[in-house]
Design a protein around this motif. Sequence first.
Motif, mmCIF file in Angstrom:
data_model
loop_
_atom_site.group_PDB
_atom_site.id
_atom_site.type_symbol
_atom_site.label_atom_id
_atom_site.label_comp_id
_atom_site.label_asym_id
_atom_site.label_seq_id
_atom_site.Cartn_x
_atom_site.Cartn_y
_atom_site.Cartn_z
ATOM 1 N N ALA A 1 -41.401 10.845 -32.825
ATOM 2 C CA ALA A 1 -41.125 12.232 -33.203
ATOM 3 C C ALA A 1 -42.404 12.947 -33.621
ATOM 4 C CB ALA A 1 -40.090 12.273 -34.320
ATOM 5 N N ALA A 2 -43.293 12.227 -34.302
ATOM 6 C CA ALA A 2 -44.569 12.831 -34.703
ATOM 7 C C ALA A 2 -45.460 13.089 -33.491
ATOM 8 C CB ALA A 2 -45.281 11.924 -35.706
ATOM 9 N N LEU A 3 -45.434 12.202 -32.520
ATOM 10 C CA LEU A 3 -46.296 12.345 -31.351
ATOM 11 C C LEU A 3 -45.928 13.565 -30.514
ATOM 12 C CD1 LEU A 3 -46.610 8.633 -30.178
ATOM 13 C CD2 LEU A 3 -48.392 10.036 -31.234
ATOM 14 N N ARG A 4 -44.673 13.964 -30.526
ATOM 15 C CA ARG A 4 -44.280 15.104 -29.691
ATOM 16 C C ARG A 4 -44.927 16.401 -30.168
ATOM 17 N NH1 ARG A 4 -38.087 14.992 -31.781
ATOM 18 N NH2 ARG A 4 -38.261 16.460 -33.525
ATOM 19 N N LYS A 5 -45.437 16.402 -31.395
ATOM 20 C CA LYS A 5 -46.089 17.595 -31.947
ATOM 21 C C LYS A 5 -47.602 17.584 -31.715
ATOM 22 C CE LYS A 5 -42.649 17.359 -35.653
ATOM 23 N NZ LYS A 5 -42.435 17.113 -37.103
ATOM 24 N N ALA A 6 -48.098 16.518 -31.116
ATOM 25 C CA ALA A 6 -49.544 16.350 -30.975
ATOM 26 C C ALA A 6 -50.103 17.185 -29.819
ATOM 27 C CB ALA A 6 -49.873 14.883 -30.741
ATOM 28 N N ASP A 7 -51.360 17.551 -29.961
ATOM 29 C CA ASP A 7 -52.094 18.237 -28.896
ATOM 30 C C ASP A 7 -52.853 17.176 -28.113
ATOM 31 O OD1 ASP A 7 -53.416 19.993 -27.271
ATOM 32 O OD2 ASP A 7 -54.881 20.622 -28.781
ATOM 33 N N ALA A 8 -52.206 16.618 -27.103
ATOM 34 C CA ALA A 8 -52.785 15.527 -26.321
ATOM 35 C C ALA A 8 -52.894 15.931 -24.856
ATOM 36 C CB ALA A 8 -51.928 14.268 -26.454
ATOM 37 N N ASP A 9 -53.707 15.209 -24.119
ATOM 38 C CA ASP A 9 -53.838 15.437 -22.679
ATOM 39 C C ASP A 9 -52.698 14.701 -21.980
ATOM 40 O OD1 ASP A 9 -54.591 15.871 -20.089
ATOM 41 O OD2 ASP A 9 -56.557 14.898 -20.241
ATOM 42 N N TRP A 10 -51.494 15.258 -22.082
ATOM 43 C CA TRP A 10 -50.298 14.568 -21.616
ATOM 44 C C TRP A 10 -50.328 14.263 -20.126
ATOM 45 C CZ3 TRP A 10 -48.156 12.565 -25.565
ATOM 46 C CH2 TRP A 10 -48.033 13.245 -26.779
ATOM 47 N N ASN A 11 -51.035 15.051 -19.338
ATOM 48 C CA ASN A 11 -51.106 14.798 -17.893
ATOM 49 C C ASN A 11 -51.744 13.461 -17.567
ATOM 50 O OD1 ASN A 11 -49.871 17.136 -16.862
ATOM 51 N ND2 ASN A 11 -51.747 18.325 -17.151
ATOM 52 N N ALA A 12 -52.480 12.893 -18.524
ATOM 53 C CA ALA A 12 -53.174 11.627 -18.282
ATOM 54 C C ALA A 12 -52.395 10.419 -18.788
ATOM 55 C CB ALA A 12 -54.553 11.660 -18.947
ATOM 56 N N TRP A 13 -51.232 10.654 -19.399
ATOM 57 C CA TRP A 13 -50.463 9.554 -19.966
ATOM 58 C C TRP A 13 -49.565 8.931 -18.909
ATOM 59 C CZ3 TRP A 13 -49.048 8.801 -25.595
ATOM 60 C CH2 TRP A 13 -50.013 9.361 -26.445
ATOM 61 N N HIS A 14 -49.511 7.591 -18.938
ATOM 62 C CA HIS A 14 -48.609 6.809 -18.084
ATOM 63 C C HIS A 14 -47.828 5.889 -19.018
ATOM 64 C CE1 HIS A 14 -50.679 7.841 -14.214
ATOM 65 N NE2 HIS A 14 -51.647 8.138 -15.091
ATOM 66 N N VAL A 15 -46.515 5.994 -18.992
ATOM 67 C CA VAL A 15 -45.670 5.368 -20.004
ATOM 68 C C VAL A 15 -44.806 4.264 -19.399
ATOM 69 C CG1 VAL A 15 -43.876 5.763 -21.728
ATOM 70 C CG2 VAL A 15 -45.627 7.521 -21.324
ATOM 71 N N TYR A 16 -44.822 3.098 -20.057
ATOM 72 C CA TYR A 16 -44.029 1.940 -19.647
ATOM 73 C C TYR A 16 -43.234 1.452 -20.863
ATOM 74 C CZ TYR A 16 -47.731 2.264 -16.180
ATOM 75 O OH TYR A 16 -48.621 2.752 -15.239
ATOM 76 N N PHE A 17 -42.370 0.486 -20.654
ATOM 77 C CA PHE A 17 -41.528 -0.024 -21.727
ATOM 78 C C PHE A 17 -41.671 -1.541 -21.829
ATOM 79 C CE2 PHE A 17 -39.923 4.090 -20.758
ATOM 80 C CZ PHE A 17 -39.453 4.588 -21.966
ATOM 81 N N SER A 18 -41.680 -2.030 -23.070
ATOM 82 C CA SER A 18 -41.839 -3.476 -23.287
ATOM 83 C C SER A 18 -40.583 -4.246 -22.913
ATOM 84 C CB SER A 18 -42.197 -3.755 -24.740
ATOM 85 O OG SER A 18 -41.156 -3.341 -25.614
#
Length: 239
Positions: free
Chosen positions: A60-77
């Motif tokens: 929830a905290a991360l959704r408020k961050a100013d990040a370069d989201w286009n560079a993120w690749h998300v996987y699940f453990s």
Amino acid sequence: MGTLTATSPQLCRWHDFSTTAELEQSAAHAILQAAEAAVRLRGAFHIVLAGGTTPRRIYAALRKADADWNAWHVYFSDERCLPAYHLERNSRMAMETWLNQVPIPPGQIHPIQAELGAGIAASAYAKTLKNIPLFDLVLLGLGEDGHTASLFPGHDLGSATDSPAVLAVGNAPKFPPQRVSLGAHRLSAARKVFFIVSGASKKKAIQNWLHGIPIPAAAIRPQDGIDVYLETTLFETDH
């Protein structure tokens, strides 16, 4: 905050915090730092998410961050073999809490299709991970019995170098019994690994870990070691 070293042969950096809020704030900051460094050095950030309740407020905290989201690749453990939008799916929690609210390209978010069954989903996810030799960051939690992801005591942890990258888990001691999990060896193929641990029920698992008892979490051994973020009360043991 304190930083101590465990007696286990696994290389651990233990970071304890007086409140859950401080723990979550520090973990979120460390995640964003890791992302910034990965994007600066390699142009992309490959992160593996933990499921369960502990990381929810961090997401929830991360959704408020100013990040370069286009560079993120998300996987699940790991994932539970339940219908795709079931309330107890790890992917649903992450999507609703965070991922649906930031502009990560949809094709860069990779849920485990556990609704297809453990065997089929494990095989398919191994193909998804095939061209990712090293994750930039793996986030993991800790269960009361010392399990992490869906790697449970008494079950195959996928620790061997020739183990499958993704395991079809049967007869798990927690609901649902059928799950899909990255194996310990694959989870260890990471530049950074963070364990996020809170809640009094985890104290016995932490004691065992500190004393070198081989709980499943101790099988995660990336080359650079791991960082464990936890509440101070969990560190108040007789170690």
